[in-house]
Scaffold this active site. Sequence first.
Site, PDB file in Angstrom:
ATOM      1  N   GLY A   1       0.810  -1.220   0.000  1.00 34.67           N
ATOM      2  CA  GLY A   1       0.000   0.000   0.000  1.00 34.67           C
ATOM      3  C   GLY A   1       0.834   1.257   0.000  1.00 34.67           C
ATOM      4  N   CYS A   2       1.893   1.259   0.795  1.00 35.44           N
ATOM      5  CA  CYS A   2       2.762   2.436   0.886  1.00 35.44           C
ATOM      6  C   CYS A   2       3.506   2.672  -0.423  1.00 35.44           C
ATOM      7  CB  CYS A   2       3.742   2.264   2.034  1.00 35.44           C
ATOM      8  SG  CYS A   2       2.939   2.132   3.648  1.00 35.44           S
ATOM      9  N   THR A   3       3.873   1.595  -1.080  1.00 36.37           N
ATOM     10  CA  THR A   3       4.563   1.716  -2.370  1.00 36.37           C
ATOM     11  C   THR A   3       3.635   2.317  -3.419  1.00 36.37           C
ATOM     12  OG1 THR A   3       6.009  -0.160  -1.884  1.00 36.37           O
ATOM     13  CG2 THR A   3       5.740   0.442  -4.200  1.00 36.37           C
TER      14      THR A   3
ATOM     15  N   ALA B   1       3.157   6.107  -2.626  1.00 28.07           N
ATOM     16  CA  ALA B   1       4.334   6.919  -2.948  1.00 28.07           C
ATOM     17  C   ALA B   1       4.522   7.054  -4.452  1.00 28.07           C
ATOM     18  CB  ALA B   1       5.575   6.295  -2.306  1.00 28.07           C
TER      19      ALA B   1
END
Length: 200
Positions: A90-92, A95
């Site tokens: 999710g963070c990838t 970003a």
Amino acid sequence: MSKQTPEKSPKKAKTPAKPKAVASAAKKTSKPAAKAAAKTAGSAKSSPLIEGGKAPDFTLPRDGGGSVSLGDFAGRKLVLFFYPRANTPGCTREAIDFTRLAPDFEACGTAVLGVSADSVKAQDSFRDKHQLATPLLSDPTHAMLEAYGAWGEKSLYGRKFEGIIRTTVLVGPDGRILHVWRNVKVDGHADQVLTAARSN
């Protein structure tokens, strides 16, 4: 209740340090600084982040070296997206989405910063692996995360623990909060934030 920083693995975390109003760029906190942090913790929690309120100040180390402060963006709009852990799915995606829209944010006078509790070394790796264009700040003490309401109780598979709550904050040119998104869903979020930046 266990405490953790990672997005999905609550077992590997370190116990968070007491928050303070201004995030420290230092990797280690001295005892006097820790006492000051404890002293300001109550006031930070009693003054929740609200739209129209003043954005909490911060100074944190960033990927590639050096540090970044709120004052560096005086007179410009600023997006702060807080993410649980570098290189998790999710963070990838989040970003990468903000990187994809970087020229559009720049066109409407808005800077973008990512913030997590990952080390500077981990942020460097995250940036290089995915060719990210937004500066990534490291907040291992959770001071800025707490000041911006991005640290708190979470639940995973019925287990409660403390960690980073995916949050995004849009700060106006005058240093006041224009909008806060809490418990962010990644898909389409960066585009939503861009729309808000363009309209403010």
